[in-house]
Design a protein around this motif. Structure first.
Motif, mmCIF file in Angstrom:
data_model
loop_
_atom_site.group_PDB
_atom_site.id
_atom_site.type_symbol
_atom_site.label_atom_id
_atom_site.label_comp_id
_atom_site.label_asym_id
_atom_site.label_seq_id
_atom_site.Cartn_x
_atom_site.Cartn_y
_atom_site.Cartn_z
ATOM 1 N N LEU A 40 0.840 -1.198 0.000
ATOM 2 C CA LEU A 40 0.000 0.000 0.000
ATOM 3 C C LEU A 40 0.877 1.251 0.000
ATOM 4 O O LEU A 40 0.579 2.223 -0.699
ATOM 5 N N LEU A 41 1.978 1.222 0.749
ATOM 6 C CA LEU A 41 2.911 2.355 0.746
ATOM 7 C C LEU A 41 3.499 2.553 -0.644
ATOM 8 O O LEU A 41 3.599 3.687 -1.120
ATOM 9 N N ALA A 42 3.887 1.477 -1.293
ATOM 10 C CA ALA A 42 4.439 1.580 -2.646
ATOM 11 C C ALA A 42 3.426 2.205 -3.595
ATOM 12 O O ALA A 42 3.757 3.101 -4.376
ATOM 13 N N ALA A 43 2.173 1.759 -3.516
ATOM 14 C CA ALA A 43 1.130 2.310 -4.378
ATOM 15 C C ALA A 43 0.886 3.787 -4.068
ATOM 16 O O ALA A 43 0.688 4.599 -4.980
ATOM 17 N N ALA A 44 0.913 4.158 -2.785
ATOM 18 C CA ALA A 44 0.705 5.555 -2.397
ATOM 19 C C ALA A 44 1.847 6.437 -2.906
ATOM 20 O O ALA A 44 1.611 7.549 -3.393
ATOM 21 N N ALA A 49 4.043 10.230 -6.913
ATOM 22 C CA ALA A 49 4.963 10.403 -8.037
ATOM 23 C C ALA A 49 4.203 10.783 -9.306
ATOM 24 O O ALA A 49 4.650 11.639 -10.074
ATOM 25 N N ARG A 50 3.040 10.157 -9.528
ATOM 26 C CA ARG A 50 2.236 10.527 -10.701
ATOM 27 C C ARG A 50 1.741 11.958 -10.586
ATOM 28 O O ARG A 50 1.705 12.699 -11.575
ATOM 29 N N ALA A 51 1.383 12.379 -9.379
ATOM 30 C CA ALA A 51 0.909 13.748 -9.169
ATOM 31 C C ALA A 51 2.014 14.760 -9.461
ATOM 32 O O ALA A 51 1.747 15.844 -9.982
ATOM 33 N N ALA A 71 8.348 -0.550 -9.473
ATOM 34 C CA ALA A 71 8.564 -0.565 -8.019
ATOM 35 C C ALA A 71 7.367 -0.030 -7.251
ATOM 36 O O ALA A 71 7.109 -0.454 -6.129
ATOM 37 N N LEU A 72 6.622 0.900 -7.852
ATOM 38 C CA LEU A 72 5.535 1.564 -7.135
ATOM 39 C C LEU A 72 4.142 1.124 -7.560
ATOM 40 O O LEU A 72 3.161 1.782 -7.251
ATOM 41 N N ARG A 73 4.065 0.013 -8.220
ATOM 42 C CA ARG A 73 2.728 -0.473 -8.587
ATOM 43 C C ARG A 73 2.065 -1.096 -7.344
ATOM 44 O O ARG A 73 2.768 -1.551 -6.417
ATOM 45 N N GLY A 75 0.763 -3.432 -4.639
ATOM 46 C CA GLY A 75 1.130 -4.786 -4.255
ATOM 47 C C GLY A 75 2.601 -5.118 -4.395
ATOM 48 O O GLY A 75 3.025 -6.215 -4.047
ATOM 49 N N SER A 76 3.402 -4.168 -4.896
ATOM 50 C CA SER A 76 4.828 -4.458 -5.044
ATOM 51 C C SER A 76 5.520 -4.382 -3.686
ATOM 52 O O SER A 76 4.955 -3.912 -2.709
ATOM 53 N N ALA A 77 6.740 -4.829 -3.636
ATOM 54 C CA ALA A 77 7.526 -4.787 -2.399
ATOM 55 C C ALA A 77 8.904 -4.203 -2.710
ATOM 56 O O ALA A 77 9.901 -4.919 -2.758
ATOM 57 N N PRO A 78 8.977 -2.887 -2.928
ATOM 58 C CA PRO A 78 10.265 -2.283 -3.268
ATOM 59 C C PRO A 78 11.232 -2.314 -2.089
ATOM 60 O O PRO A 78 10.816 -2.376 -0.933
ATOM 61 N N ARG A 79 12.516 -2.256 -2.399
ATOM 62 C CA ARG A 79 13.547 -2.212 -1.365
ATOM 63 C C ARG A 79 13.460 -0.884 -0.614
ATOM 64 O O ARG A 79 12.979 0.122 -1.151
ATOM 65 N N PHE A 80 13.962 -0.871 0.618
ATOM 66 C CA PHE A 80 13.945 0.363 1.402
ATOM 67 C C PHE A 80 14.720 1.463 0.689
ATOM 68 O O PHE A 80 14.314 2.629 0.706
ATOM 69 N N ASP A 81 15.819 1.117 0.051
ATOM 70 C CA ASP A 81 16.608 2.103 -0.676
ATOM 71 C C ASP A 81 15.759 2.811 -1.733
ATOM 72 O O ASP A 81 15.856 4.030 -1.897
ATOM 73 N N THR A 82 14.930 2.067 -2.429
ATOM 74 C CA THR A 82 14.058 2.658 -3.446
ATOM 75 C C THR A 82 13.045 3.593 -2.790
ATOM 76 O O THR A 82 12.834 4.716 -3.262
ATOM 77 N N ILE A 83 12.418 3.139 -1.708
ATOM 78 C CA ILE A 83 11.446 3.970 -0.990
ATOM 79 C C ILE A 83 12.119 5.263 -0.534
ATOM 80 O O ILE A 83 11.574 6.365 -0.711
ATOM 81 N N ASN A 84 13.301 5.152 0.045
ATOM 82 C CA ASN A 84 14.013 6.319 0.553
ATOM 83 C C ASN A 84 14.366 7.287 -0.571
ATOM 84 O O ASN A 84 14.194 8.497 -0.432
ATOM 85 N N ARG A 85 14.859 6.767 -1.684
ATOM 86 C CA ARG A 85 15.232 7.622 -2.815
ATOM 87 C C ARG A 85 14.026 8.346 -3.392
ATOM 88 O O ARG A 85 14.117 9.525 -3.752
ATOM 89 N N VAL A 86 12.903 7.664 -3.454
ATOM 90 C CA VAL A 86 11.673 8.294 -3.959
ATOM 91 C C VAL A 86 11.210 9.376 -2.985
ATOM 92 O O VAL A 86 10.832 10.472 -3.401
#
Length: 99
Positions: A40-44, A49-51, A71-73, A75-86
């Motif tokens: 859900l966090l990845a989707a949010a 990001a789309r906004a 990574a942000l679709r 139900g995905s499970a991105p790495r913490f590094d990806t979440i942090n960079r975004v």
């Protein structure tokens, strides 16, 4: 006579058009974090990001646009590094608070 509407007939809600300032985005992501659901966090983050513009966020995060979409679709499970960079690219940061 009232017509009953089924859930399937309702339009899909898209949060992106409503995420138009930093305060709204921060409140949205904070509420999502409370759900304790990585997908859900990845989707949010994808909504935000789309906004803001997916290509712009991907470039600022140092990720290809295609990889960011993946990574942000939902139900995905991105790495913490990806979440942090975004988050950094969005001008946001994750904060830890006592429960």
């Amino acid at each position: 006579m009232k017509k009953n509407i089924s859930v399937a007939e309702l339009p899909t809600f898209d949060a992106a058009p409503h995420l138009n300032n930093a305060v709204t985005i921060a409140a949205y992501l904070t509420d999502i974090l409370e759900a304790n659901d990585a997908g859900l966090l990845a989707a949010a983050l994808g909504d935000v990001a789309r906004a803001r513009g997916m290509a712009e966020i991907a470039e600022a995060a140092g990720i290809t646009r295609e990889a960011l979409y993946k990574a942000l679709r939902p139900g995905s499970a991105p790495r913490f590094d990806t979440i942090n960079r975004v988050c950094v690219a969005l001008g946001m940061r994750l904060v830890v608070q006592p429960a």
